[in-house]
Design an enzyme around this catalytic site. Structure first.
Site, mmCIF file in Angstrom:
data_model
loop_
_atom_site.group_PDB
_atom_site.id
_atom_site.type_symbol
_atom_site.label_atom_id
_atom_site.label_comp_id
_atom_site.label_asym_id
_atom_site.label_seq_id
_atom_site.Cartn_x
_atom_site.Cartn_y
_atom_site.Cartn_z
ATOM 1 N N HIS A 45 0.864 -1.188 0.000
ATOM 2 C CA HIS A 45 0.000 0.000 0.000
ATOM 3 C C HIS A 45 0.898 1.234 0.000
ATOM 4 O O HIS A 45 1.700 1.433 0.910
ATOM 5 C CB HIS A 45 -0.925 -0.014 1.223
ATOM 6 C CG HIS A 45 -1.994 -1.062 1.132
ATOM 7 N ND1 HIS A 45 -2.348 -1.873 2.179
ATOM 8 C CD2 HIS A 45 -2.765 -1.431 0.072
ATOM 9 C CE1 HIS A 45 -3.312 -2.700 1.773
ATOM 10 N NE2 HIS A 45 -3.571 -2.453 0.508
ATOM 11 N N GLU A 48 1.663 3.672 2.982
ATOM 12 C CA GLU A 48 2.207 3.115 4.226
ATOM 13 C C GLU A 48 3.743 3.162 4.177
ATOM 14 O O GLU A 48 4.436 2.174 4.387
ATOM 15 C CB GLU A 48 1.674 1.685 4.438
ATOM 16 C CG GLU A 48 0.150 1.671 4.624
ATOM 17 C CD GLU A 48 -0.479 0.287 4.591
ATOM 18 O OE1 GLU A 48 0.243 -0.723 4.473
ATOM 19 O OE2 GLU A 48 -1.727 0.223 4.656
ATOM 20 N N HIS A 152 2.787 -3.859 6.809
ATOM 21 C CA HIS A 152 1.685 -2.921 6.565
ATOM 22 C C HIS A 152 1.584 -1.992 7.777
ATOM 23 O O HIS A 152 2.331 -2.105 8.736
ATOM 24 C CB HIS A 152 0.366 -3.683 6.383
ATOM 25 C CG HIS A 152 0.202 -4.346 5.058
ATOM 26 N ND1 HIS A 152 -0.491 -3.787 4.008
ATOM 27 C CD2 HIS A 152 0.649 -5.551 4.607
ATOM 28 C CE1 HIS A 152 -0.468 -4.617 2.967
ATOM 29 N NE2 HIS A 152 0.226 -5.692 3.302
ATOM 30 N N GLU A 205 1.695 -5.659 10.970
ATOM 31 C CA GLU A 205 1.018 -4.356 10.931
ATOM 32 C C GLU A 205 1.653 -3.441 11.965
ATOM 33 O O GLU A 205 1.478 -3.621 13.168
ATOM 34 C CB GLU A 205 -0.481 -4.532 11.231
ATOM 35 C CG GLU A 205 -1.290 -5.134 10.103
ATOM 36 C CD GLU A 205 -1.819 -4.074 9.119
ATOM 37 O OE1 GLU A 205 -1.578 -2.872 9.353
ATOM 38 O OE2 GLU A 205 -2.472 -4.467 8.132
HETATM 39 ZN ZN LIG Z 1 -1.646 -2.055 4.104
#
Ligand SMILES: [Zn+2]
Length: 235
Positions: A45, A48, A152, A205
């Site tokens: 992404h 990010e 992420h 994450e």
């Molecule tokens: Zn992500």
């Protein structure tokens, strides 16, 4: 370890594993002899970028030749350059993978600071339609990693559907909860594809913290994962 005054630049040769939709280089650092234990990737992404920075900080501390497990700092450079979650064609690359559960339904996500998932993105014209996805498929098939660690942000957890010892170690090192899933369906995600390929997938994450805090707490763990220094610590 490279002394602090010399950590300003990457001192490892890059290998280009493909090109993005806008012809930006997709680069990998480290060995390319299969099978590798772990492939570490960041920023699927494009909004990010903290994932790229904490991983780059680790890479810039490592002496040339001391990378055991290869690293991709950005799997979506077009998105990173534009500040978008999607790639340049408006596709959420983490919904574009050729999996049994791929869906062409628009995927909605929260904007930063938002509470409602109301920003729509495409999942692609077809499964695996995007150049970034195809290049990473070829790269993973070439490297044959036993585990892929995908960074992420900002859900603050370590996700591993199989609760492997490696994921348990990462979660304990960075003091984040270990979860079997993120709590909502992710059709066509990289994680779904990896499971179908019998590759262990750990989705890391990062929390919503300052970069300084994350570099202090997460970069040393990434350093150990890249150099292989975790092996004696994972039971
Ligand atoms: Zn992500």
């Amino acid at each position: 370890m490279i002394p602090r005054p010399e950590r300003g630049v990457l001192r490892h040769p890059a290998w280009q594993y493909g090109k993005s939709e806008q012809n930006n280089a997709l680069n990998l650092y480290g060995p390319r002899i299969a099978p590798v234990d772990i492939l570490l990737i960041a920023a699927m992404h494009g909004d990010e970028n903290e994932t790229t920075v904490v991983l780059s900080e680790a890479l810039r501390r490592i002496l040339p030749g001391n990378i055991k497990n290869p690293v991709i700092l950005s799997t979506n450079p077009d998105g990173a350059l534009q500040g978008t979650r999607s790639n340049a064609r408006g596709v959420d690359l983490n919904r574009n993978w050729p999996t049994a559960n791929w869906s062409n339904n628009t995927v909605y996500h929260k904007d930063h600071g938002g509470t409602v998932q109301d920003i729509g993105l495409s999942t692609g014209e077809s499964p695996g339609s995007e150049a970034e996805t195809q290049a990473l498929i070829d790269c993973v098939k070439r490297l044959q990693p036993r585990t892929v660690i995908s960074l992420h942000a900002p859900l603050a957890c370590v996700e591993d559907p199989q609760t492997t010892p490696l994921a348990q170690w990462v979660a304990s090192q960075v003091k984040l909860p270990l979860v079997p899933d993120v709590g909502y369906p992710t059709p066509g995600s990289f994680g779904s594809w990896a499971v179908e390929q019998n590759i262990n997938i750990i989705t890391w994450e990062l929390p919503s913290e300052s970069l300084a805090d994350m570099i202090a707490s997460h970069t040393p763990v990434l350093f150990k994962l890249i150099t292989g220094d975790y092996e004696s610590e994972v039971i």
